[in-house]
Scaffold this motif. Structure first.
Motif, short mmCIF file in Angstrom:
data_model
loop_
_atom_site.label_atom_id
_atom_site.label_comp_id
_atom_site.label_asym_id
_atom_site.label_seq_id
_atom_site.Cartn_x
_atom_site.Cartn_y
_atom_site.Cartn_z
N MET A 1 -37.24 37.84 -19.97
CA MET A 1 -38.59 37.27 -19.95
C MET A 1 -39.56 38.14 -20.75
O MET A 1 -40.31 37.66 -21.58
N ALA A 2 -39.49 39.48 -20.48
CA ALA A 2 -40.38 40.39 -21.20
C ALA A 2 -40.08 40.40 -22.69
O ALA A 2 -40.98 40.55 -23.51
N ASP A 3 -38.80 40.18 -23.03
CA ASP A 3 -38.44 40.15 -24.45
C ASP A 3 -39.10 38.97 -25.15
O ASP A 3 -39.65 39.11 -26.24
N ILE A 4 -39.04 37.80 -24.49
CA ILE A 4 -39.66 36.61 -25.09
C ILE A 4 -41.15 36.84 -25.27
O ILE A 4 -41.73 36.53 -26.31
N LEU A 5 -41.79 37.44 -24.24
CA LEU A 5 -43.22 37.73 -24.34
C LEU A 5 -43.51 38.68 -25.48
O LEU A 5 -44.48 38.52 -26.21
N PHE A 6 -42.62 39.69 -25.65
CA PHE A 6 -42.82 40.63 -26.76
C PHE A 6 -42.82 39.89 -28.08
O PHE A 6 -43.71 40.09 -28.92
N TYR A 7 -41.84 38.99 -28.26
CA TYR A 7 -41.78 38.30 -29.56
C TYR A 7 -42.96 37.37 -29.75
O TYR A 7 -43.50 37.23 -30.85
N ILE A 8 -43.43 36.74 -28.66
CA ILE A 8 -44.61 35.87 -28.77
C ILE A 8 -45.83 36.68 -29.20
O ILE A 8 -46.55 36.34 -30.14
N PHE A 9 -46.05 37.82 -28.51
CA PHE A 9 -47.24 38.63 -28.82
C PHE A 9 -47.14 39.24 -30.21
O PHE A 9 -48.14 39.32 -30.93
N ALA A 10 -45.93 39.67 -30.59
CA ALA A 10 -45.77 40.27 -31.92
C ALA A 10 -46.04 39.22 -33.00
O ALA A 10 -46.75 39.51 -33.98
N ALA A 11 -45.53 38.00 -32.81
CA ALA A 11 -45.77 36.95 -33.81
C ALA A 11 -47.24 36.61 -33.89
O ALA A 11 -47.80 36.42 -34.97
N MET A 30 -30.10 41.83 -25.42
CA MET A 30 -30.67 43.02 -26.04
C MET A 30 -32.11 43.21 -25.59
O MET A 30 -32.93 42.30 -25.65
N THR A 31 -32.39 44.38 -25.11
CA THR A 31 -33.75 44.63 -24.62
C THR A 31 -34.62 45.22 -25.72
O THR A 31 -34.13 45.85 -26.64
N VAL A 32 -35.91 44.98 -25.59
CA VAL A 32 -36.85 45.45 -26.61
C VAL A 32 -37.10 46.93 -26.42
O VAL A 32 -37.48 47.37 -25.34
N GLY A 33 -36.87 47.72 -27.47
CA GLY A 33 -37.01 49.16 -27.36
C GLY A 33 -38.11 49.70 -28.24
O GLY A 33 -38.99 48.95 -28.71
N LEU A 34 -38.05 50.99 -28.47
CA LEU A 34 -39.07 51.66 -29.27
C LEU A 34 -39.11 51.14 -30.70
O LEU A 34 -40.18 50.96 -31.29
N THR A 35 -37.93 50.86 -31.26
CA THR A 35 -37.86 50.47 -32.67
C THR A 35 -38.63 49.18 -32.94
O THR A 35 -39.31 49.05 -33.96
N GLU A 36 -38.53 48.22 -32.01
CA GLU A 36 -39.22 46.95 -32.22
C GLU A 36 -40.73 47.15 -32.25
O GLU A 36 -41.43 46.59 -33.10
N TYR A 37 -41.23 47.96 -31.30
CA TYR A 37 -42.68 48.19 -31.27
C TYR A 37 -43.14 48.91 -32.53
O TYR A 37 -44.18 48.59 -33.11
N LEU A 38 -42.34 49.90 -32.98
CA LEU A 38 -42.73 50.63 -34.19
C LEU A 38 -42.68 49.71 -35.40
O LEU A 38 -43.50 49.84 -36.32
N THR A 39 -41.73 48.76 -35.40
CA THR A 39 -41.68 47.81 -36.51
C THR A 39 -42.95 46.97 -36.56
O THR A 39 -43.53 46.77 -37.63
N VAL A 40 -43.39 46.50 -35.39
CA VAL A 40 -44.64 45.74 -35.35
C VAL A 40 -45.79 46.59 -35.87
O VAL A 40 -46.62 46.14 -36.68
N ALA A 41 -45.84 47.87 -35.45
CA ALA A 41 -46.93 48.74 -35.88
C ALA A 41 -46.91 48.93 -37.38
O ALA A 41 -47.95 48.86 -38.05
N VAL A 42 -45.70 49.16 -37.93
CA VAL A 42 -45.60 49.39 -39.38
C VAL A 42 -46.00 48.14 -40.16
O VAL A 42 -46.74 48.21 -41.15
N VAL A 43 -45.52 46.97 -39.71
CA VAL A 43 -45.86 45.73 -40.41
C VAL A 43 -47.37 45.50 -40.38
O VAL A 43 -48.00 45.14 -41.39
N LEU A 44 -47.98 45.76 -39.23
CA LEU A 44 -49.42 45.59 -39.10
C LEU A 44 -50.17 46.55 -40.03
O LEU A 44 -51.14 46.17 -40.69
N PHE A 45 -49.66 47.78 -40.13
CA PHE A 45 -50.31 48.77 -41.00
C PHE A 45 -50.21 48.33 -42.45
O PHE A 45 -51.19 48.42 -43.21
#
Lengths: 101, 172
Positions: free
Chosen positions: B1-11, A1-16
């Motif tokens: 790889m980019a996914d793992i980096l995303f989770y590291i930076f988000a955490a 599963m690739t990281v999409g828009l929803t994951e980034y928006l979730t991070v933004a919302v949690v941070l807010f």
């Protein structure tokens, strides 16, 4: 599963939400100010993510302006806090009750 | 790889933001804020906005956090030992956060429709510096001028605010 828009928006919302809670519960004016900055940063993440996944440039340019305004805001806000401390000798919000009664 | 980096930076970002809020010491909060900003700029790199990632580190981590630390040490607060928050405010904050979290959840649920519109190109449009110049000097020329004036006014405002006023001492 690739990281999409929803994951980034979730991070933004949690941070807010974290920044919002910090503004509500902290007593130190400087830390409240830091939490305000946290909310601004959360909005920039949302802007950049929308810009990336829509293929437009506007979000990125807007973040440019947000950074500038945040820098100006921090300078003015910290000057106000220093002026406040010079007058009242405290920056704890529960002691700043000049408008009470 | 980019996914793992995303989770590291988000955490990294979220963990240090929590540390900003719950840490009783203001200096530790500022340093946790710095780590969180590094995580955010990592997220910007993953989103192909390299210029914004560098600006984030220069402006926020370099100037803003340094200014915060400078003011914290200038004021030299003795209140570091007191409780960072009292029980009623913690309850109020928790209720407010729960309401906001409900709003955020419903917002994120509604995002399912956006997922189909996702046009992921190989590399983001923000990676190219030429696009910034294109936009800033054509479409956003007036905002750039306004922001320049804003910075000038902020500088003047800080000078005025830091001045000592003789006649105002009796207002206390």
């Amino acid at each position: 599963m690739t990281v999409g828009l929803t994951e980034y928006l979730t991070v933004a919302v949690v941070l807010f939400v974290i920044g919002f809670v910090g503004v509500l519960i902290r007593k130190n004016t400087l830390v409240i100010y830091m939490c305000l900055e946290l909310m601004l940063v959360a909005s920039t993440i949302a802007f950049v993510a929308f810009s990336r996944f829509n293929g437009t440039m506007d979000g990125n340019v807007f973040v440019f302006f947000i950074l500038t305004v945040a820098a100006a805001e921090v300078a003015v806000g910290l000057a106000i806090i220093v002026a406040l401390f010079r007058r009242r000798q405290t920056v704890q919000v529960e002691e700043l009750n000049a408008l009470k009664n | 790889m980019a996914d793992i980096l995303f989770y590291i930076f988000a955490a990294m970002t979220i963990g240090s933001s929590v540390a900003v809020v719950i840490n009783p010491n203001a200096v530790n909060s500022a340093l946790a804020f710095l780590v969180g900003l590094l995580g955010v700029s990592g997220l910007f790199v993953l989103l192909d906005s390299f210029l914004l990632a560098v600006l984030m580190i220069l402006v926020y981590a370099g100037a803003v956090v340094a200014l915060f630390l400078f003011i914290i040490m200038l004021l030299d607060m003795q209140g570091g030992e007191r409780k960072p928050f009292s029980r009623p405010t913690a309850v109020a904050g928790f209720i407010g956060a729960a309401l906001l979290a409900v709003c955020a959840t419903s917002l994120l649920k509604g995002l399912g429709g956006l997922e189909s519109a996702e046009a992921v190109s190989a590399i983001g449009v923000g990676a190219n510096l030429k696009h910034y110049a294109d936009q800033l000097f054509t479409t956003y020329l007036l905002p750039v001028q306004v922001v320049g004036f804003l910075l000038l006014i902020a500088m003047l405002g800080v000078i005025v605010l830091s001045k000592k006023f003789e006649g105002l001492e009796d207002i206390k």
